[in-house]
Design a protein around this motif. Sequence first.
Motif, PDB file in Angstrom:
ATOM      1  N   ARG A 155       0.779  -0.971   0.103  1.00 47.80           N
ATOM      2  CA  ARG A 155      -0.034   0.129   0.052  1.00 47.80           C
ATOM      3  C   ARG A 155       1.005   1.059  -0.081  1.00 47.80           C
ATOM      4  NH1 ARG A 155      -4.528  -1.920  -1.324  1.00 47.80           N
ATOM      5  NH2 ARG A 155      -6.281  -2.078   0.230  1.00 47.80           N
ATOM      6  N   LEU A 174      -7.063   0.960   4.493  1.00 45.98           N
ATOM      7  CA  LEU A 174      -7.044  -0.583   4.941  1.00 45.98           C
ATOM      8  C   LEU A 174      -7.799  -1.431   3.637  1.00 45.98           C
ATOM      9  CD1 LEU A 174      -7.983  -0.255   8.616  1.00 45.98           C
ATOM     10  CD2 LEU A 174      -5.847  -0.704   7.558  1.00 45.98           C
ATOM     11  N   TYR A 202      -9.660  -6.433   5.511  1.00 50.17           N
ATOM     12  CA  TYR A 202      -9.353  -6.136   6.910  1.00 50.17           C
ATOM     13  C   TYR A 202     -10.381  -5.224   7.635  1.00 50.17           C
ATOM     14  CZ  TYR A 202      -4.159  -7.409   6.216  1.00 50.17           C
ATOM     15  OH  TYR A 202      -3.073  -7.857   6.148  1.00 50.17           O
ATOM     16  N   ARG A 203     -10.936  -4.365   6.898  1.00 49.27           N
ATOM     17  CA  ARG A 203     -12.115  -3.601   7.579  1.00 49.27           C
ATOM     18  C   ARG A 203     -13.122  -4.441   8.060  1.00 49.27           C
ATOM     19  NH1 ARG A 203     -11.007  -0.127   2.613  1.00 49.27           N
ATOM     20  NH2 ARG A 203     -13.154  -0.861   1.954  1.00 49.27           N
ATOM     21  N   PRO A 217     -10.896   3.611  11.692  1.00 51.04           N
ATOM     22  CA  PRO A 217     -11.091   4.110  10.396  1.00 51.04           C
ATOM     23  C   PRO A 217     -12.154   4.974   9.992  1.00 51.04           C
ATOM     24  CG  PRO A 217     -10.921   1.596  10.618  1.00 51.04           C
ATOM     25  CD  PRO A 217     -11.216   2.085  11.787  1.00 51.04           C
ATOM     26  N   ARG A 268      -9.876   4.545   5.847  1.00 55.42           N
ATOM     27  CA  ARG A 268      -8.561   4.838   6.079  1.00 55.42           C
ATOM     28  C   ARG A 268      -8.223   5.240   7.586  1.00 55.42           C
ATOM     29  NH1 ARG A 268      -9.013  10.313   2.132  1.00 55.42           N
ATOM     30  NH2 ARG A 268     -10.661  10.377   3.876  1.00 55.42           N
ATOM     31  N   LEU A 286       1.506  -4.305   4.285  1.00 54.41           N
ATOM     32  CA  LEU A 286       0.598  -4.705   5.406  1.00 54.41           C
ATOM     33  C   LEU A 286       0.661  -6.597   5.239  1.00 54.41           C
ATOM     34  CD1 LEU A 286      -0.774  -2.202   4.931  1.00 54.41           C
ATOM     35  CD2 LEU A 286      -2.783  -3.252   5.479  1.00 54.41           C
TER      36      LEU A 286
END
Length: 148
Positions: free
Chosen positions: A11, A21, A25-26, A88, A93, A112
């Motif tokens: 990233r 993200l 992941y979120r 986030p 973000r 990541l």
Amino acid sequence: MQKLFSKSLSRSLDPKGRLMLPPEYRESLLAHSETGSFWLTAFYGRLVAYLPDQWAHVAEQLGSIALPSPRLAHFKTKVMGLAQELVPDAQGRVRIPQSLMREAGLKKDVMLVGMLSKFEIWDQERFDGLELEHVSAELAASGVEISL
């Protein structure tokens, strides 16, 4: 062991130090916290992200050390002192605090790394510079038996 973060990818941080993200992941973060929050701290040249309940356990364990040696006291102070809870934004973000960016040597490009129940954030150059060393004896001493 939960396999929440199994994907690893490159990233770029935006000029404000924000990291987007990945959707996977979120989703994992939202499944464990209403706001998708997580705790971020630094260990050995990288950032480590913990779910809130995992961070509570880490903090409890570190806090239970009654009379640490100066080295362990400094480790504890640094790890706990740098820790920040991040949430986030609507676009997924998070803004990585400058103190954490300095500690991990983060520049623009980052990696990541999914570590199942947590994830790590590495400066891309640092990650690329990691060398795979012969660790068979250490793995065996830890009770890990894998075919390499």
